[in-house]
Design an enzyme around this catalytic site. Structure first.
Site, mmCIF file in Angstrom:
data_model
loop_
_atom_site.group_PDB
_atom_site.id
_atom_site.type_symbol
_atom_site.label_atom_id
_atom_site.label_comp_id
_atom_site.label_asym_id
_atom_site.label_seq_id
_atom_site.Cartn_x
_atom_site.Cartn_y
_atom_site.Cartn_z
ATOM 1 N N CYS A 33 0.823 -1.222 0.000
ATOM 2 C CA CYS A 33 0.000 0.000 0.000
ATOM 3 C C CYS A 33 0.849 1.260 0.000
ATOM 4 C CB CYS A 33 -0.921 0.005 1.214
ATOM 5 S SG CYS A 33 -0.003 -0.034 2.754
ATOM 6 N N CYS A 103 -1.029 -5.195 6.873
ATOM 7 C CA CYS A 103 -0.771 -3.975 7.653
ATOM 8 C C CYS A 103 -0.040 -4.302 8.960
ATOM 9 C CB CYS A 103 -2.072 -3.268 7.992
ATOM 10 S SG CYS A 103 -3.176 -3.099 6.585
HETATM 11 FE FE1 FES Z 1 -1.310 0.381 4.355
HETATM 12 FE FE2 FES Z 1 -2.850 -0.787 6.126
HETATM 13 S S1 FES Z 1 -3.364 -0.237 4.123
HETATM 14 S S2 FES Z 1 -0.787 -0.223 6.314
#
Ligand code: FES
Length: 145
Positions: A33, A103
């Site tokens: 992400c 995450c």
């Molecule tokens: Fe990036 Fe959770 S979506 S750390």
């Protein structure tokens, strides 16, 4: 979707902030992400983690898992801190939705990167600790922007 413990740590995250002159600091990025996590460790002469702080550009799950991870390593020896995996953190939070599991890796990796930094600075080896894959410290330090 989130357990009560996740919501509690998200709404009231523990150990947010920075430490001046940390014994070790690690910054990692999440390749999935692009979010970033930094961990600061204050380690005493007996290799006990006296204090720990974190800062993140991560999502709510990253905040909650880092908050729990910092609680779990605080007061522990560096060797005990090595057993605080993302799985252990997720268990302590009563679980995370599967799409958010990545995450929880940020906290574990950032703690390992900070321990690596500490080990490098002190010329010691921490059993089971590998060099951080995603430590983005050097890139950050090297460039002006
Ligand atoms: Fe990036 Fe959770 S979506 S750390």
């Amino acid at each position: 979707m989130y357990t009560e413990k996740v919501m509690d740590h998200f709404e009231h995250p523990r150990n947010v902030g920075e430490l001046e002159n940390p014994s070790g600091m690690g910054t990692v990025g999440n390749p999935k992400c692009g979010d970033i996590m930094r961990i600061y460790l204050d380690i005493d002469e007996n290799q006990v983690i006296r204090d720990v702080k974190f800062k993140t550009f991560g999502c709510g799950a990253a905040v909650a898992t880092s908050s729990m991870a910092t609680e779990l390593v605080k007061g522990k020896t560096i060797q005990e801190a090595m057993t605080v995996t993302n799985k252990a953190v997720m268990e302590a939070l009563d679980g995370l939705p599967p799409v958010k599991v990545h995450c929880s890796l940020l906290a574990e990796e950032a703690i390992h990167a900070a321990l690596w930094d500490y080990a490098q600075k002190n010329g010691i080896t921490i059993e089971g600790l590998e060099p951080p894959k995603d430590n983005i410290e050097e890139e950050e330090d090297g460039e002006d922007y």
